[in-house]
Design an enzyme around this catalytic site. Structure first.
Site, short mmCIF file in Angstrom:
data_model
loop_
_atom_site.label_atom_id
_atom_site.label_comp_id
_atom_site.label_asym_id
_atom_site.label_seq_id
_atom_site.Cartn_x
_atom_site.Cartn_y
_atom_site.Cartn_z
N SER A 2 -20.31 2.16 1.87
CA SER A 2 -20.62 2.91 0.64
C SER A 2 -22.06 3.41 0.64
CB SER A 2 -20.42 2.04 -0.61
OG SER A 2 -19.07 1.75 -0.81
N ARG A 5 0.83 -1.22 0.00
CA ARG A 5 0.00 0.00 0.00
C ARG A 5 0.85 1.26 0.00
NH1 ARG A 5 -5.87 0.71 2.52
NH2 ARG A 5 -5.25 2.82 1.90
N LYS A 52 -15.92 10.48 2.24
CA LYS A 52 -16.93 9.96 3.15
C LYS A 52 -17.91 11.09 3.46
CE LYS A 52 -15.67 5.65 4.21
NZ LYS A 52 -14.49 5.40 3.38
N TYR A 103 -11.30 6.57 -9.75
CA TYR A 103 -12.29 7.54 -9.27
C TYR A 103 -11.88 8.03 -7.90
CZ TYR A 103 -14.01 3.43 -6.71
OH TYR A 103 -14.09 2.30 -5.91
N PRO A 104 -12.19 9.28 -7.60
CA PRO A 104 -11.97 9.80 -6.25
C PRO A 104 -13.25 9.66 -5.43
CG PRO A 104 -12.46 11.61 -7.71
CD PRO A 104 -12.56 10.35 -8.54
N MET A 105 -13.13 9.69 -4.12
CA MET A 105 -14.33 9.59 -3.28
C MET A 105 -14.08 10.26 -1.94
SD MET A 105 -14.25 5.75 -1.78
CE MET A 105 -15.35 6.38 -0.52
#
Lengths: 263, 263, 263, 263, 263
Positions: A235, A143, A161, A157-159
């Site tokens: 999600s 990671r 919370k 894609y960005p995300m």
């Protein structure tokens, strides 16, 4: 020399760069692919930095370029090198690789061994924990200092919370978030081998909190994993998603040929 | 040869491409339609891939091109072929054909036969189920490997299911979603023959979760079906819609003539 | 001949087209107004289609063109004809004229006659209903096949009904919606003569559910009617509005002169 | 002559025009400032219309132009005159001056005199009301037919009142809205002299319900008044704000010099 | 001379300017860096104004320029000076430095001394308060008249406080806001030395209420502070964030070289 490195104390820099080909410039100045190939060579020659190229589907980009490595100064220089090619940078995303704060701890694993597997003999526990530490260290290393694998399809894609009304992720306490993320990760693990996920952190650096890079040989797997995860509470209640870009991962020269840049 | 196919394990690739004509280039380089016609010929000649062209109404696009088939690499190549024409790609949508997860199962049909039609004799049931299996298989095949019919008007729009507060589709259990979708499908069936719907999946691939392509000979039918469905709970409470593009489906050469590209 | 008409089974096609003048092209190619005037002549010469032109205020457009009539193929051809003028299409809206589903029925009128006017004698009722039918038919005809009147100012905006939480128009039953719309219409009627409204349907065709065209000789009336209606529950709780464009309605040649296109 | 005036029955027209300088055109065609100065002269020479110019800060505009007066046809002509200058219109706002519907009435003042000042003698009341009528008439006249004062800094933004869930301004009754607006106005009055506010109405004309123009000699006052008002319930619960543009008010020739247009 | 200063009664002006290099102009007109260096020299030569330059990552900008100082007229002139360089201003932010309204008061400190440290002897208290006043004055001065430090990485973003439903910052009373902000500040202080924050006010001046400039030598610190603060109630419930731009702080000549402008 002023190009001194700029490295983060934790994590590598990652830039996702999305380009439209400037057709009229490409026609006027043949050989536009060379600028890109040279820039990639310059960034990756010493093995410290990596580049992945893809031919994107749709209007968001013709060409996608993902670059990562320890030195943000070299990533910025790489981006400027690409500016010489007949390309228009239409979108991008900047992030840093990071460890998950919800990763299982040694105490978690010790508890799990006792509860789920009945392993309590101190020597057994220690042997099992030693193996666990190796696995976890490998996972953690992948990671923080990932080696990008060769897969044929990509989705980025960005995300963020959510923080809206009753669905406020950042108002949950750590234990709840860890429990929810563990369930989310279980869904992810059912795609092990089929889909490789790289989640990088961008809070404070770009417009969303994380960037997600998915790699798979089967394009259907990119759809299936995101769709299945959408039913997971993490999600369903707590995720907001930015734009998605999909494409075909190809060797740089081939990707450039496919978007109409000759060498 | 590096143009090896990229096929999904389930479903065909679909790209909806929306173009504005670049008038100054079209004036300078007569014959712009030929690039498009050649690209279509190249993609469709072997019968594996299909293209539907339409002249759009309004500013979003002059020309719409929907292409589908098993090989995403050929769809990307098709998009690049079109880049030679005096066209500007203003919007697009990428998706994969997919089976509905809420389709009736054999158990559903068996229960329906008993409850609604009183069919319980094992031989009768079996005969009815055999016919049902044929219908269902045809329907399923048409969703996964559709043959685009010739209709005169088209509407395309992407959509997602809502995840806001109490209106969170992804927090519903499967049985509730199946029940709701069955009611939604009943509205759709009242338009059978008048409107053909192709719903393709794009979660993880593009910005919304599904793309919806509606085809009809009567433009009013495109409005009526979407308006009537909006009162259905699936849409009323759970649907968010993206942009809508409408146009006149035409043979490629005619569509190009209508948007001002000569051959 | 391939330009065969495309007509809806109910309603005329309507396109609102908003153009910015391309000043450099207009300077290089004098006579740009002629393309527009010719296109209007071509569309309207046989009396089946209408065009209204206006000089808009602000950055959204210099020139507005509203065209309507039975044949969507001719509206598309008109739009392409305009593409020859030194104009850039910056925004547009596509819709169909439609009857209101909440219009009073004969039963409504019969009940109203009895309750409000005490008319119950069968002959009286029949005579009153006959007159009512004429009025209603005229009103209905004006919505489906409108004749655009000559007024000096215009405002156009699209709108949708809300579907958020407790304010979900599409979750209301028909009787409630009809009652609410009747109150809304009462406000509209107080502007009879001052403001002409044309409401056209665009669900499934464009990004909002309806397009609203307001025409008035007094620009203040455009503001007053929309502002007053905003307090009506139909707008206050259930309406979402898109962009508004305002302008001065002028004869085509005059509108073109006013936006700097010479003939 | 076709340039006949278009005047509203109540209120003057107001356009806020925001321009970016087109540097390449400005370099090629020296003297670009003349087009602007001539346009301003043409609009304002007879004293019926006013223009205020400012050099804006930031990317939204280089030059801001606010024009107002009775005739919308002349405001449209002014905007077209400016189109000859090497300027690109990047944003704008159209509105009409209007009286506040929440202004105190004579009955309000009579009640206030009795309650707050103990004035009940009919002659005293009448004398006080006569003075009040003069003040109110002056205030009203300044809102409907304002004379723009000379101040050094400007801020412009559009805004709407909210209609979301429990925070729905348009669902409040008149008395509640009047009471809330009175509190809001009290905050505004504490800035009397420091900040001049002109609130113009745009419901039905442009994308928000009002345009707000603030003028002050002290740039800090523009920030302070808006910030302090944000805590007032009218803003805190019921206001949504559009983009803000700030700049330095300057004489036209000086404003043009400051944005790089020579005369 | 008309370039008279425009100074706020409280606070310095701050402009964050984000530029894309116009590559074709830069190629045609070598020496483009000189315009920028000259503009910086002109603004900063007398020591009253400061400029910080950075090479940004991603598509939002190639070059970032932050300028601040007392005179808004000079900041506007600086922006116009930069317009001569082959740069396109893609985004910007305008604000004023300001004191925090939630800063501890002398009464707060006196109470804290008594409660937390048991200091009640009048002489002790006075001596401690004198030292506190010096610290606070230094801190306040640094917020109002900041000296930008030399750090290697920067992140800039605007933000507003929320006013939605139950999460309405502006509906909280002062004491609650002060208490919440104190907790937020405590998180910030744990980054003292690692991250320098400059919070400037933009309510009424630009689209958000505050601009936040973060400076650090470690790029990871920019991510960590914003991420950690997001869990604080002030951010979790009450903050809305605008776009984030990140980059490498460099001396002007070096920053220009890095974005491809030669001197």
């Amino acid at each position: 020399m002023s190009d001194e490195p700029l490295e983060a104390s934790m994590g590598w820099g990652v830039v996702h760069l999305f380009y439209r080909v400037d057709r009229s410039r490409a026609d006027e100045e043949p050989g536009g692919a060379k600028h890109v190939l040279d820039a990639i060579e310059r960034l990756t020659a010493d093995g410290t930095h990596q580049v992945l190229t893809f031919a994107a589907l749709g209007h968001k980009a013709d060409l996608g370029v993902m670059a990562l490595g320890p030195d943000l100064a070299r990533l910025q220089a790489f981006q400027q090198d690409l500016a010489r090619a007949p390309l228009v940078l239409t979108w991008s995303y900047a992030s840093l690789t990071e460890q998950s704060e919800y990763a299982a701890t040694e105490a978690d694993e010790r508890a799990r061994l006792a509860a789920d597997e009945g392993v309590t003999d101190p020597d057994d526990v220690e042997a099992r924990l030693a193996a666990w530490r190796d696995r976890i260290e490998h996972y953690r290393e992948q990671r923080i200092h990932p080696r990008l694998p060769a897969r044929r399809a990509i989705s980025f894609y960005p995300m963020s919370k959510r923080r809206t009304g009753a669905d406020n992720w950042f108002a949950l306490d750590f234990a709840d978030r860890k429990r929810l993320m563990a369930g989310h990760a279980r869904v992810g693990r059912t795609y092990a081998g089929r889909v490789l996920q790289l989640i990088t952190g961008s809070t404070g650096l770009d417009d969303w909190e994380w960037g997600v890079t998915l790699l798979a040989d089967d394009p259907a797997a990119l759809k299936e994993i995101v769709y299945e995860m959408r039913f997971d509470e993490v999600s369903a209640r707590y995720a907001d998603f930015g734009p998605f870009v999909t494409g075909l991962v190809l060797e740089p020269a081939e990707a450039l040929r496919r978007v109409g840049l000759d060498a």
